[in-house]
Design a protein around this motif. Structure first.
Motif, short mmCIF file in Angstrom:
data_model
loop_
_atom_site.label_atom_id
_atom_site.label_comp_id
_atom_site.label_asym_id
_atom_site.label_seq_id
_atom_site.Cartn_x
_atom_site.Cartn_y
_atom_site.Cartn_z
N HIS A 159 0.85 -1.19 0.00
CA HIS A 159 0.00 0.00 0.00
C HIS A 159 0.89 1.24 0.00
O HIS A 159 1.80 1.36 0.81
CB HIS A 159 -0.90 -0.02 1.24
CG HIS A 159 -1.76 1.19 1.35
ND1 HIS A 159 -2.78 1.45 0.47
CD2 HIS A 159 -1.74 2.20 2.24
CE1 HIS A 159 -3.36 2.58 0.83
NE2 HIS A 159 -2.75 3.06 1.89
N GLU A 160 0.64 2.13 -0.93
CA GLU A 160 1.44 3.34 -1.06
C GLU A 160 0.51 4.54 -1.21
O GLU A 160 -0.69 4.37 -1.41
CB GLU A 160 2.35 3.23 -2.27
CG GLU A 160 3.31 2.06 -2.21
CD GLU A 160 4.11 1.86 -3.49
OE1 GLU A 160 3.88 2.61 -4.45
OE2 GLU A 160 4.96 0.96 -3.51
N ALA A 161 1.09 5.73 -1.15
CA ALA A 161 0.30 6.93 -1.44
C ALA A 161 -0.25 6.80 -2.85
O ALA A 161 0.44 6.28 -3.74
CB ALA A 161 1.18 8.17 -1.31
N ASP A 162 -1.46 7.23 -3.06
CA ASP A 162 -2.12 7.10 -4.36
C ASP A 162 -2.18 5.64 -4.82
O ASP A 162 -1.96 5.32 -5.98
CB ASP A 162 -1.43 7.95 -5.43
CG ASP A 162 -1.42 9.43 -5.08
OD1 ASP A 162 -2.44 9.90 -4.55
OD2 ASP A 162 -0.40 10.08 -5.31
N CYS A 163 -2.45 4.76 -3.89
CA CYS A 163 -2.51 3.33 -4.17
C CYS A 163 -3.59 3.02 -5.20
O CYS A 163 -4.74 3.42 -5.04
CB CYS A 163 -2.80 2.59 -2.84
SG CYS A 163 -2.88 0.81 -3.01
N TRP A 164 -3.22 2.27 -6.21
CA TRP A 164 -4.18 1.96 -7.28
C TRP A 164 -5.33 1.10 -6.80
O TRP A 164 -6.43 1.16 -7.36
CB TRP A 164 -3.47 1.32 -8.48
CG TRP A 164 -2.91 -0.04 -8.25
CD1 TRP A 164 -1.67 -0.33 -7.75
CD2 TRP A 164 -3.55 -1.30 -8.49
NE1 TRP A 164 -1.51 -1.70 -7.67
CE2 TRP A 164 -2.65 -2.31 -8.12
CE3 TRP A 164 -4.80 -1.66 -8.99
CZ2 TRP A 164 -2.95 -3.65 -8.24
CZ3 TRP A 164 -5.10 -3.00 -9.10
CH2 TRP A 164 -4.18 -3.98 -8.73
N LEU A 165 -5.13 0.29 -5.75
CA LEU A 165 -6.22 -0.54 -5.24
C LEU A 165 -7.18 0.24 -4.34
O LEU A 165 -8.28 -0.22 -4.06
CB LEU A 165 -5.67 -1.74 -4.47
CG LEU A 165 -5.27 -2.91 -5.35
CD1 LEU A 165 -4.41 -3.90 -4.58
CD2 LEU A 165 -6.50 -3.61 -5.92
N CYS A 166 -6.76 1.40 -3.88
CA CYS A 166 -7.62 2.21 -3.00
C CYS A 166 -8.43 3.23 -3.77
O CYS A 166 -9.34 3.84 -3.23
CB CYS A 166 -6.77 2.92 -1.95
SG CYS A 166 -6.04 1.79 -0.76
N VAL A 167 -8.10 3.45 -5.03
CA VAL A 167 -8.85 4.41 -5.83
C VAL A 167 -10.22 3.85 -6.09
O VAL A 167 -10.37 2.76 -6.64
CB VAL A 167 -8.12 4.70 -7.17
CG1 VAL A 167 -8.94 5.63 -8.03
CG2 VAL A 167 -6.75 5.27 -6.90
N ARG A 168 -11.22 4.54 -5.64
CA ARG A 168 -12.60 4.07 -5.84
C ARG A 168 -13.38 5.12 -6.54
O ARG A 168 -13.50 6.21 -6.21
CB ARG A 168 -13.26 3.74 -4.49
CG ARG A 168 -12.52 2.69 -3.71
CD ARG A 168 -12.95 1.30 -4.16
NE ARG A 168 -12.28 0.28 -3.38
CZ ARG A 168 -11.48 -0.62 -3.88
NH1 ARG A 168 -11.22 -0.66 -5.15
NH2 ARG A 168 -10.93 -1.54 -3.13
#
Length: 168
Positions: A159-168
């Motif tokens: 998990h990182e800043a601007d995580c692609w899996l967290c973009v909803r």
């Protein structure tokens, strides 16, 4: 099951990654559940991301694992969509060449996704304790069948800043 009423899927490279609190049930029963609000995400005629037809591949993210660690996403797959059998009283929602792909369960409260006060699991030495509340989502009445492909494996994404899996 998707984890909220909002879009809980990320599409990347033509593949969908669904976050779910019910990973064990999905794997045990070879099913994935949706609410009416999620249907446009899997029905091309509903303006969705992709049409979920036989052979469509997807990944499932283990939501409780990420909630606990906050450092890594645990993603399993790929799974592929396979034809379903219509349960008693069920209604066909989407079919392909006469094969049932998505159906609406007449008695979704019977499971496999049930309200539970708490579920405990241990994944890779990480103790997970989380609440599963499916009642507020009408027990995810729209369902399609999935199975692990021969390329199935468990992936960990940092998990990182601007995580692609967290973009909803």
């Amino acid at each position: 099951m998707a984890w909220s009423n909002e879009a809980s899927v990320v599409s990347r490279g033509g593949v969908d990654y669904w976050r779910t609190w019910f990973l064990e049930e999905c794997e045990e029963y070879n099913l994935f559940g949706l609410t009416a609000r999620h249907l446009p995400l899997v029905l091309a005629d509903g303006g969705g991301f992709h049409s979920y037809d036989e052979g469509r591949q997807l990944f499932l993210e283990d939501a409780p694992y990420f909630k606990k660690t906050k450092t890594h996403h645990r993603v399993c797959g790929p799974y592929e969509v396979v034809p379903s059998s219509l349960p008693p009283g069920g209604e066909i929602t989407h079919q392909q060449n006469g094969k049932i792909i998505i159906y609406k369960e007449k008695w979704p409260e019977r499971g496999p996704w049930l309200d539970r006060s708490y579920v405990r699991r241990n994944v890779d030495g990480v103790d997970l304790k989380y609440k599963q509340v499916s009642r507020e989502f009408n027990f995810f009445p729209f369902r399609f069948s999935i199975r692990k492909t021969n390329k199935y494996k468990i992936h960990y994404f940092r998990h990182e800043a601007d995580c692609w899996l967290c973009v909803r």
